[in-house]
Each structure stands twice: as C-alpha cells, then as structure tokens.
Design a protein around this motif. Sequence first.
Motif, PDB file in Angstrom:
ATOM      1  N   GLY A  87       0.868  -1.112  -0.029  1.00 22.57           N
ATOM      2  CA  GLY A  87      -0.103   0.065  -0.085  1.00 22.57           C
ATOM      3  C   GLY A  87       0.862   1.175   0.149  1.00 22.57           C
ATOM      4  O   GLY A  87       1.925   1.089  -0.338  1.00 22.57           O
ATOM      5  N   SER A  88       0.170   2.412   0.385  1.00 21.12           N
ATOM      6  CA  SER A  88       0.953   3.771   0.453  1.00 21.12           C
ATOM      7  C   SER A  88       1.464   3.843   1.615  1.00 21.12           C
ATOM      8  O   SER A  88       1.006   3.480   2.761  1.00 21.12           O
ATOM      9  CB  SER A  88      -0.054   4.817   0.172  1.00 21.12           C
ATOM     10  OG  SER A  88      -0.418   4.793  -1.167  1.00 21.12           O
ATOM     11  N   GLN A  89       2.891   4.273   1.818  1.00 27.33           N
ATOM     12  CA  GLN A  89       3.472   4.543   3.068  1.00 27.33           C
ATOM     13  C   GLN A  89       3.086   5.999   3.637  1.00 27.33           C
ATOM     14  O   GLN A  89       3.125   6.918   2.946  1.00 27.33           O
ATOM     15  CB  GLN A  89       5.070   4.441   2.920  1.00 27.33           C
ATOM     16  CG  GLN A  89       5.834   4.571   4.147  1.00 27.33           C
ATOM     17  CD  GLN A  89       7.175   4.237   3.929  1.00 27.33           C
ATOM     18  OE1 GLN A  89       7.380   3.110   3.106  1.00 27.33           O
ATOM     19  NE2 GLN A  89       8.133   4.495   4.612  1.00 27.33           N
ATOM     20  N   LEU A  90       2.761   5.881   4.935  1.00 25.65           N
ATOM     21  CA  LEU A  90       2.464   7.378   5.513  1.00 25.65           C
ATOM     22  C   LEU A  90       3.647   8.202   5.753  1.00 25.65           C
ATOM     23  O   LEU A  90       3.709   9.403   5.665  1.00 25.65           O
ATOM     24  CB  LEU A  90       1.817   7.027   6.770  1.00 25.65           C
ATOM     25  CG  LEU A  90       1.145   8.234   7.593  1.00 25.65           C
ATOM     26  CD1 LEU A  90      -0.189   8.901   6.883  1.00 25.65           C
ATOM     27  CD2 LEU A  90       0.618   7.726   9.107  1.00 25.65           C
ATOM     28  N   SER A  91       4.845   7.473   6.238  1.00 20.69           N
ATOM     29  CA  SER A  91       5.903   8.050   6.751  1.00 20.69           C
ATOM     30  C   SER A  91       6.696   8.660   5.483  1.00 20.69           C
ATOM     31  O   SER A  91       6.622   8.100   4.383  1.00 20.69           O
ATOM     32  CB  SER A  91       6.871   7.454   7.437  1.00 20.69           C
ATOM     33  OG  SER A  91       7.033   6.248   6.914  1.00 20.69           O
ATOM     34  N   ASN A 104       9.881   8.901   2.959  1.00 25.22           N
ATOM     35  CA  ASN A 104      10.532   7.762   2.384  1.00 25.22           C
ATOM     36  C   ASN A 104      11.678   8.426   1.076  1.00 25.22           C
ATOM     37  O   ASN A 104      11.588   9.513   0.870  1.00 25.22           O
ATOM     38  CB  ASN A 104       9.742   6.410   1.735  1.00 25.22           C
ATOM     39  CG  ASN A 104       8.774   7.128   0.923  1.00 25.22           C
ATOM     40  OD1 ASN A 104       9.237   7.344  -0.259  1.00 25.22           O
ATOM     41  ND2 ASN A 104       7.412   7.173   1.406  1.00 25.22           N
ATOM     42  N   TRP A 105      12.433   7.341   0.879  1.00 21.76           N
ATOM     43  CA  TRP A 105      13.398   7.771  -0.270  1.00 21.76           C
ATOM     44  C   TRP A 105      12.742   8.450  -1.366  1.00 21.76           C
ATOM     45  O   TRP A 105      13.389   9.334  -2.137  1.00 21.76           O
ATOM     46  CB  TRP A 105      14.060   6.560  -0.521  1.00 21.76           C
ATOM     47  CG  TRP A 105      13.724   5.478  -1.352  1.00 21.76           C
ATOM     48  CD1 TRP A 105      12.238   4.781  -0.980  1.00 21.76           C
ATOM     49  CD2 TRP A 105      13.677   5.040  -2.686  1.00 21.76           C
ATOM     50  NE1 TRP A 105      12.070   4.081  -2.024  1.00 21.76           N
ATOM     51  CE2 TRP A 105      12.939   4.208  -3.192  1.00 21.76           C
ATOM     52  CE3 TRP A 105      14.805   5.518  -3.567  1.00 21.76           C
ATOM     53  CZ2 TRP A 105      12.805   3.694  -4.434  1.00 21.76           C
ATOM     54  CZ3 TRP A 105      14.945   4.872  -4.895  1.00 21.76           C
ATOM     55  CH2 TRP A 105      14.069   3.938  -5.151  1.00 21.76           C
ATOM     56  N   LEU A 106      11.476   7.969  -1.922  1.00 17.08           N
ATOM     57  CA  LEU A 106      10.909   8.543  -2.964  1.00 17.08           C
ATOM     58  C   LEU A 106      10.123   9.697  -2.718  1.00 17.08           C
ATOM     59  O   LEU A 106       9.904  10.825  -3.582  1.00 17.08           O
ATOM     60  CB  LEU A 106       9.924   7.586  -3.538  1.00 17.08           C
ATOM     61  CG  LEU A 106      10.551   6.427  -4.556  1.00 17.08           C
ATOM     62  CD1 LEU A 106       9.462   5.331  -4.657  1.00 17.08           C
ATOM     63  CD2 LEU A 106      11.011   7.096  -5.755  1.00 17.08           C
ATOM     64  N   GLN A 107       9.508   9.845  -1.503  1.00 14.48           N
ATOM     65  CA  GLN A 107       8.738  11.026  -0.946  1.00 14.48           C
ATOM     66  C   GLN A 107       9.334  11.798   0.312  1.00 14.48           C
ATOM     67  O   GLN A 107       8.792  11.360   1.410  1.00 14.48           O
ATOM     68  CB  GLN A 107       7.405  10.592  -0.746  1.00 14.48           C
ATOM     69  CG  GLN A 107       6.739  10.163  -1.989  1.00 14.48           C
ATOM     70  CD  GLN A 107       5.792   9.203  -1.609  1.00 14.48           C
ATOM     71  OE1 GLN A 107       5.755   8.277  -0.785  1.00 14.48           O
ATOM     72  NE2 GLN A 107       4.746   9.075  -2.528  1.00 14.48           N
ATOM     73  N   PRO A 167       6.703  13.202  13.731  1.00 11.46           N
ATOM     74  CA  PRO A 167       8.066  12.358  13.385  1.00 11.46           C
ATOM     75  C   PRO A 167       7.838  11.388  12.490  1.00 11.46           C
ATOM     76  O   PRO A 167       8.847  10.447  12.108  1.00 11.46           O
ATOM     77  CB  PRO A 167       7.902  11.525  14.759  1.00 11.46           C
ATOM     78  CG  PRO A 167       6.943  12.485  15.699  1.00 11.46           C
ATOM     79  CD  PRO A 167       6.229  12.943  14.748  1.00 11.46           C
ATOM     80  N   PHE A 168       6.725  11.440  11.743  1.00  8.95           N
ATOM     81  CA  PHE A 168       6.586  10.504  10.530  1.00  8.95           C
ATOM     82  C   PHE A 168       7.193  11.216   9.248  1.00  8.95           C
ATOM     83  O   PHE A 168       6.976  10.488   8.237  1.00  8.95           O
ATOM     84  CB  PHE A 168       5.079  10.275  10.312  1.00  8.95           C
ATOM     85  CG  PHE A 168       4.506   8.930  11.098  1.00  8.95           C
ATOM     86  CD1 PHE A 168       4.074   7.594  10.875  1.00  8.95           C
ATOM     87  CD2 PHE A 168       3.936   9.480  12.277  1.00  8.95           C
ATOM     88  CE1 PHE A 168       3.853   6.669  11.802  1.00  8.95           C
ATOM     89  CE2 PHE A 168       3.488   8.613  13.271  1.00  8.95           C
ATOM     90  CZ  PHE A 168       3.310   7.200  12.858  1.00  8.95           C
ATOM     91  N   THR A 189      -2.081   8.351  -4.522  1.00  8.28           N
ATOM     92  CA  THR A 189      -1.364   7.850  -3.418  1.00  8.28           C
ATOM     93  C   THR A 189      -1.817   8.234  -1.965  1.00  8.28           C
ATOM     94  O   THR A 189      -1.557   7.687  -1.177  1.00  8.28           O
ATOM     95  CB  THR A 189      -0.014   7.887  -3.478  1.00  8.28           C
ATOM     96  OG1 THR A 189       0.135   9.352  -3.695  1.00  8.28           O
ATOM     97  CG2 THR A 189       0.844   7.280  -4.694  1.00  8.28           C
TER      98      THR A 189
END
Lengths: 371, 371
Positions: B169-173, B175-178, B201-202, B277
Amino acid sequence: MSSAALSLARRITSITAHLQSGMARPKVVVTRNLGAEAMRLLDRSDLDVVAWHSETQPCDKKWLYDNIPGATGILLLFSEKVDQEFLDAAGPTLKVVSTMSVGYEHIDVKALAQRGIKLGYTPDVLTEAVADITVMLALMAGRNVKETTTIVQNGQWSAYPWAPYLFCGSQLSANWLQPTRTAGFLGFGRIAQSTLARLLPFGFTRALYTGNPSSQPKPARDAEMHAKYASQGLAEFRRVDIAELARESDVVFVLAPGEPSTYHVVNEEFLRAMKKTAVLVNTSRGSLVDSEALAKACREGWISGAGVDVVEGEPHVPADHPLVKEPRCVVLPHIGSATNETRLGMGTMAINNVIAGVLGGNMPAELNMSR
Amino acid sequence: MSSAALSLARRITSITAHLQSGMARPKVVVTRNLGAEAMRLLDRSDLDVVAWHSETQPCDKKWLYDNIPGATGILLLFSEKVDQEFLDAAGPTLKVVSTMSVGYEHIDVKALAQRGIKLGYTPDVLTEAVADITVMLALMAGRNVKETTTIVQNGQWSAYPWAPYLFCGSQLSANWLQPTRTAGFLGFGRIAQSTLARLLPFGFTRALYTGNPSSQPKPARDAEMHAKYASQGLAEFRRVDIAELARESDVVFVLAPGEPSTYHVVNEEFLRAMKKTAVLVNTSRGSLVDSEALAKACREGWISGAGVDVVEGEPHVPADHPLVKEPRCVVLPHIGSATNETRLGMGTMAINNVIAGVLGGNMPAELNMSR
C-alpha cells in the motif's frame, strides 16, 4: 592488402571484439521479476541478465539450477535457499549474492565467506515502513479493532447502542489518569529508534530497553538517545533487565533478531509480569513469542491486547491458530515493509548491490561477514 | 425548661432541620449507570440522586418522564433527546442539563437558553483518544489492513507466497521517493492539532487546512502553530481553499463539525482531485462525506484508501453498505473516544458539571450558548 580488404579485415576484427565482449559480459541471474520500474535498472549492455518472468510466483528449482552455472552475480529473495549445493551449482565464477531482504536466514553466510563471495542485503530502507506498522499495531491492540471491525463487517453496528464503556480499550496516549507513558523495547536498533520518535507526541516520557544479555552496555549511545529526544519530552532512557521491562512498560515492542538466544523470550512468565492495561507488539520475528502463552494472556486479561505482524511457523497459520482465534490479538501477514515505496527501494538497492558486486564498484549495502 | 426538656427540644429541632434539608435536597436525574468508579462521586448527602440502573441499555421513556419532574439537574447521553416536551416535563426547577458528550446535536440549545438552563458538556477530555484513532486510521487506510487481516482470519496466509509487491500500500511516513509529506485538515481544532503533533515524527513537513469559509483568517494562531512545531520539522502551516487541500495532501483528515454547511463537503469532485497515493480519514461526523463517492474513489483507485470511524446514517450501516463492502476502506463503529480512561474522564466531567450546576459552583465545562 587492398583498401577494400583492409576495411573488411577491420570490420571483422571489430565484429569479433564485439562478440567476444558480448560473450565475456558477466552473467547476472535474477530470481524474480521486481517490477518494470526496478528491472529497467538492469537493462544495460555490460551485463548478461537472465531473469525469472513472474512477479508473484517464485522461480522453479529446475529453472534456477539450469541458469545459475557460470553466474557472476545472483539476485534472489527469501524464496531461494543458498546452501553448499546452490553454490556448487553456480560454480567458481560467482562473486556476489544479493538478497532483497534485510534478513538472511535463507543464506549460508559462512559458506559464502569461505568461498570469498560477497553478500548484499537491504537494511535501513525498510526501517520507516516497519516503524509505521509498529505504531499502528500498538494502537490497534489497545482499541478493540478486531472485535469492532468484525461487528461492522457483519452489519451488526446498530445492534450495539452507545454505552459509556462499550468497545472500550486501553488508551495509548497519555491521559488525565496516566499523565506519563512508558515504552519498553525488547531490542533497540533502528526500527525501535524510529518507533520511539513516533511515540513521543503521544505523551511517552520514558523508554526502557533490554539488549542482548551478552552485549556490552552502550552508555554513550544511551546518553545520545536521551539528549536527542529530551526536548520532545523524553525524561528517561535506560537499559533494564527483562523483568523490569515487563513490569514497567505500557507497551512492549518486540524488535530483536530471531535467533536461538531470543527464542520464546516472551513467554508466560514475561506476560504474567506485564501490566493489565499494557499491550504487546511484535514486528520482528515470530520465534521470539510463545504464541500459546500470548493467546492465553489476551484471553485471561493478563494484558489488554496484542498486535503481531509475525507468527512462529508463518505462513502456516491456520484459521484456528490460537492468536488468530483470539479477539484481542490482531494478526497481520508479515506486511511490515509492504509499501510500494519501500519495496521499490529494496528492489533498487538489491539491484545496485548486484551490479556493483559484479562490476567491482562499492555495494550500497554489503554484509560484513567477519562479525 | 428542664435541662432534659431542653435537650429533647434541641434534638427535635435538629431532626426537623435534618428532615427539611433532606426534603429540600435538589434532585439530580442520571439517565445511565456510568460505572461504579464514576457513580461514587454522586454518593453525597446534599443531593437526591435518581439513576437508571443499566450501563449498557438506555433508560426507557416512561422511567425518564416519571422521574424528571422537579429535577434541578439532569445528566444524560446521546440516547436522550432534550426538546420542549422534555423541558416542559422537567418543569421550572431545572437549572442544568449535563451531557456526557462533546457534541450536543441531541439537545435543543436555544430552548435551554430561553429558559435560562445551563448546558454542561465534555470537550477536550476526548481529544487525545480521538487523535490516537485518527493516526491509526491513517496508517490502516494505506496498509491494506482490511484485506490482509481477512486473509489471516480465513486461514489463507500460506496461500500467498512472498512477492515484491504483495499486499503493498501507500507509506504514511516520508521515504526515499517522497522525502516530505503533507497533511491536510478539513477543520483545524484541538483534535487536528493533536493529530498534527503525532504526525511530525513520520516526516510530515507541511500542514494545510481549510477553515469554515465564513470564518476570519487567524494569522496569529497560524504563526503560533508554525512556531510551535518548526523545531520538529514543520516547514509550512497554512490555510488554503478546499481545492488546494484536496490536490496537495498525502492524507486528508476530516475533522470539522457536522452541520448544514459541511454536508458532503467530501464529494466526488473533492475525491477526484486527491492524489492517487493519498488516503482519507474521517473521525468527526459521517455527514461530511458522501459515502457512495468515497466507496467509488477507493474502488476505482482515485485514492489509495480510506479509514472512517463515522458513517452517515450510523449506526444503521448494513453489511452491504458501499463503504463496508469496499476492501480499501476501514470502517470502525464510532469508537474515537472509546478508551476506559477517556470515558471515565468524560463521566467524571459530566458528573462534576451537574453537581456544580445544581449547587452553584463553577462548572468544569459549560457551553457558551451566546455564540
């Protein structure tokens, strides 16, 4: 030679060189289709890439053993077992194994070391995705999500008129009755640290952890953690023994590696020592938790609830497994790192590991096998 | 008079005074058993308390109308409707109505104001519990929890071999792409603020919100929010129009009051404008979201998923309700404030409101009806 003959000779030499260079291109075997976006990175003229076609189905063993002989690099997943037989089949050309995983239980690391074969893996990139699900399970475990979503799915919502304590569970965040909250970590690595950072705005002021009993204390690291988060309300960060961890924590996070020394470290004794209002979360490895004891702890109210992304013996977890049957235990099928962003990141890292290992560059994440 | 007669006269006077004070004790009607721990607070000699016996079942109307005449205070829940008929039945002695809720849709506030009757309610005490579940739903909406828990409950885990994008699924925190994340709030009150604090903190660095279009901008409050959270990474806090909110947010949090001006503010147009997303979370009131449009948005992939604790028409939400049927939408039965700690806090506040309103003290939370 005539100029025409010379030209022809040059062309033949060139073609031969091209063919030789083609024949000499190092072979890379990829045991899974990692998706178009990642596989594009392997589309290069200096590698001879042989890839299994399917994204969802593991490669069959015949395909694998037909293709690995003469490979310089092999990119694989948990579904493939790397043992002496595998390494013998690949042969002496093999320079690097790259696994798209942070764990490497499927790989005989000693055998790789003996043969001088490098091992690439994908640490760190999944830390945030797993920390997300760790916090999610801590919330779900306390809030009767399993029971209440089942009621909604069955169309029974209207059969439960509002009542003061209907569906009530334990609150994760600090509240008027409990102005401070304590997080307990069984193992304190990167995922634990990211989890702790997320918990601070929920009013957690204390973090306790137990390390591997045979490891040395890390006073400098602990002081650094404390200093880093003190401005956000962390009043205490301390290594404790496992009995104190069980006794003092409002949430216990199991985040240690799965190995013989951690087998069933969460057992009946541990669970009986926990607070009745506390919850337990396991997002590391199923073998750390005695499933029967955890189910009993939920059923008999030793603790308020549990959330696990991993179960001993997974994926062979039938519908009548004690944790699956237990209303106060949420069970997820090991989806800690399952976000599109993180899995693409893991795939990209695994590909960059195998390319660098084969062509002689720096691997983004090479396991230090001398530890 | 003899000393014996004097003593007797004094005793009679004392007994008479006691009886008179007993007869004059103001009557307080409590329409639900709020649990032993809370009800103990009503166990006092200066009040004549009449309480319905059950914790889980609402009082019946006959009991209510038999008991409210002559009451000075009435403590009630959503299950009781306070209208002119109710107030006529209670009569002119009624000084205070105390509801164990933050909302007061069940109460005719104007009628209370006309009669000079105070209204107590229970704001703030549930803020943290609702913020907890709001973050939980944001995580659950992105991570395929509904689909994956169903697979586990049905004993089907082993039928799904690990694959790179299985259950993703979609990551809440972040990440390297976002590397940055944007939270969008439809309404920015206390619960939204507590939710934002939890998200930092996310890796959320931007918070956007829409206010009631008829309300004035609050530049001072906005500057204060930004300053408060800047050290934790919040780079931008800004009021925007609803189109920008839909377009820019990675998570949209619906946290505005349920009233005619907010009816179906989340409709097909809003959902079509969201990122593919992104996820939508509603923990305020069901009427703000068009359920059919949200189900379609999940089904057709306009958004990644949704999590709702409230549904228009609740609790009459059958198993074939479009949101209940939709695999990418988690539906909870309005359990936002359902923690033992918070409900006890709400009960305690409602009791302290009715006691203060009856005896003339300061009510912990009196609704300002002149707004």
